[in-house]
Design a protein around this motif. Structure first.
Motif, PDB file in Angstrom:
ATOM      1  N   ARG A 116      -1.446  10.502  -7.243  1.00 13.35           N
ATOM      2  CA  ARG A 116      -2.266  11.108  -5.780  1.00 13.35           C
ATOM      3  C   ARG A 116      -1.271  11.537  -4.775  1.00 13.35           C
ATOM      4  N   ALA A 117      -0.086  10.690  -4.436  1.00  9.59           N
ATOM      5  CA  ALA A 117       1.512  11.563  -3.868  1.00  9.59           C
ATOM      6  C   ALA A 117       1.942  12.554  -4.753  1.00  9.59           C
ATOM      7  N   ALA A 118       1.883  12.493  -6.136  1.00  7.40           N
ATOM      8  CA  ALA A 118       2.761  13.774  -6.580  1.00  7.40           C
ATOM      9  C   ALA A 118       1.324  14.920  -6.002  1.00  7.40           C
ATOM     10  N   ALA A 162      -4.557   5.032   6.074  1.00  5.56           N
ATOM     11  CA  ALA A 162      -5.165   5.217   4.780  1.00  5.56           C
ATOM     12  C   ALA A 162      -5.092   5.204   3.539  1.00  5.56           C
ATOM     13  N   MET A 163      -3.555   4.558   2.870  1.00  2.22           N
ATOM     14  CA  MET A 163      -3.060   4.379   2.144  1.00  2.22           C
ATOM     15  C   MET A 163      -3.404   2.760   2.302  1.00  2.22           C
ATOM     16  N   PHE A 164      -3.975   2.271   2.584  1.00  3.99           N
ATOM     17  CA  PHE A 164      -4.398   1.071   2.465  1.00  3.99           C
ATOM     18  C   PHE A 164      -5.970   0.961   2.103  1.00  3.99           C
ATOM     19  N   VAL A 165      -6.994   1.863   2.557  1.00  2.00           N
ATOM     20  CA  VAL A 165      -7.927   2.384   1.837  1.00  2.00           C
ATOM     21  C   VAL A 165      -7.734   2.597   0.106  1.00  2.00           C
ATOM     22  N   SER A 166      -7.221   3.692  -0.210  1.00  2.00           N
ATOM     23  CA  SER A 166      -7.225   4.268  -1.197  1.00  2.00           C
ATOM     24  C   SER A 166      -6.292   2.731  -1.657  1.00  2.00           C
ATOM     25  N   TYR A 222       0.596  -1.253  -0.459  1.00  2.00           N
ATOM     26  CA  TYR A 222       0.299  -0.118  -0.185  1.00  2.00           C
ATOM     27  C   TYR A 222       0.639   1.272   0.101  1.00  2.00           C
ATOM     28  N   GLN A 223       1.825   0.886   1.010  1.00  2.00           N
ATOM     29  CA  GLN A 223       3.389   2.720   1.013  1.00  2.00           C
ATOM     30  C   GLN A 223       3.695   2.024  -0.585  1.00  2.00           C
ATOM     31  N   GLN A 224       3.717   0.874  -1.121  1.00  2.00           N
ATOM     32  CA  GLN A 224       4.537   1.376  -2.198  1.00  2.00           C
ATOM     33  C   GLN A 224       4.357   1.871  -3.084  1.00  2.00           C
ATOM     34  N   TRP A 225       2.978   1.894  -3.752  1.00  2.00           N
ATOM     35  CA  TRP A 225       1.892   1.312  -4.236  1.00  2.00           C
ATOM     36  C   TRP A 225       1.598   3.294  -4.496  1.00  2.00           C
ATOM     37  N   TYR A 226       1.308   3.668  -3.347  1.00  2.00           N
ATOM     38  CA  TYR A 226       1.170   5.424  -2.418  1.00  2.00           C
ATOM     39  C   TYR A 226       2.161   6.476  -3.195  1.00  2.00           C
ATOM     40  N   ALA A 227       2.861   5.736  -2.527  1.00  2.00           N
ATOM     41  CA  ALA A 227       4.268   6.520  -2.948  1.00  2.00           C
ATOM     42  C   ALA A 227       4.507   6.799  -4.925  1.00  2.00           C
ATOM     43  N   ALA A 278       9.119   9.979   1.264  1.00  7.51           N
ATOM     44  CA  ALA A 278       8.856   9.914   3.164  1.00  7.51           C
ATOM     45  C   ALA A 278       7.245   8.507   2.974  1.00  7.51           C
ATOM     46  N   TYR A 279       6.541   8.082   2.175  1.00  4.48           N
ATOM     47  CA  TYR A 279       5.428   7.331   1.750  1.00  4.48           C
ATOM     48  C   TYR A 279       6.018   6.161   2.344  1.00  4.48           C
TER      49      TYR A 279
END
Length: 246
Positions: A119-121, A141-145, A110-115, A133-134
């Motif tokens: 959206r992270a950008a 919240a990253m899990f839910v996303s 989840y962190q790897q995807w979000y980073a 940093a993510y």
């Protein structure tokens, strides 16, 4: 609800919450540590962007940040056809139960995807920081996303890493309330506050147990895992309602 004795597990949760707050404050100075993840299930409390927040009308992390610019009027759904059900979202969330972070608080998909996400950008452009940093930041919240993204329900579930902004996105889209529904995104404050700015954690509602508690699936719990939990409603700030297919 009467105060309960603080158990050893609870103490661990609170300690993790403090660590999550420290990480969030260090990575994203624009947000106060007081809003960082807390107690039983430390939440991925980070940022959000007005762009995504205004592009959907429901979501796990959409937008509508605390900043005035992020409260722009919502736009139409990114996709007009809604085909994902609450059951499908919960099934994917449940399939992740047991996934655990590493010793550094990272290493989850989840962190790897979000980073690496758009959206992270957007979040970084708004609040500063860097994608890395993510990777070790609180991730509820990253899990839910991630669940919303992988099921194809992101326009309804939204996306963000900051729980407060996440809830405000639902509120700005008039999809925030006090009724527990299966598949709803539930926002917690361990203090019992009903103020969105005091939100500490987020997860999915599985069901209302009709006894003052709800069953949930959450990422980044006090054990650093995706887990099924039973939570008292007294800790619920409110619920975000994705617009699922029937």
């Amino acid at each position: 609800m009467a105060m309960h004795r603080i158990t050893a597990a609870r103490k661990i949760d609170i300690a993790r919450a403090a660590l999550g707050a420290t990480i969030a404050a260090a990575a994203f100075g624009a947000h106060s540590a007081a809003n960082a993840d807390s107690a039983p299930a430390t939440a991925g409390q980070h940022l959000a962007t007005s762009t995504s927040a205004t592009t959907a009308t429901t979501g796990t992390a959409g937008t509508a940040d605390a900043r005035p610019a992020d409260h722009a009027a919502p736009r139409a759904h990114e996709e007009t056809k809604i085909s994902v059900t609450a059951d499908q979202v919960l099934a994917l969330a449940r399939s992740q139960v047991g996934t655990s972070e590493n010793a550094a608080g990272g290493g989850t998909p989840y962190q790897q995807w979000y980073a690496g996400s758009r959206r992270a950008a957007e979040t970084i452009a708004r609040d500063g920081g860097s994608p890395t940093a993510y990777l070790n930041a609180p991730w509820c919240a990253m899990f839910v996303s991630w669940v919303g993204e992988k099921t194809g329900a992101r326009p309804q579930v939204g996306w963000d890493a900051y729980t407060v902004t996440y809830a405000k996105w639902f509120q700005a889209n008039h999809r925030f309330g006090a009724l527990a529904k299966p598949g709803a995104v539930v926002f917690f404050s361990w203090s019992g506050s009903k103020d969105l700015d005091d939100i500490n954690h987020v997860g999915f509602v599985v069901k209302d147990n009709q006894n003052g508690t709800i069953s949930t699936i959450e990422g980044n719990t006090g054990n650093g895992k995706v887990e099924e939990r039973v939570r008292p409603k007294s800790q619920v700030v409110g619920y975000g309602y994705p617009e699922y297919a029937s």
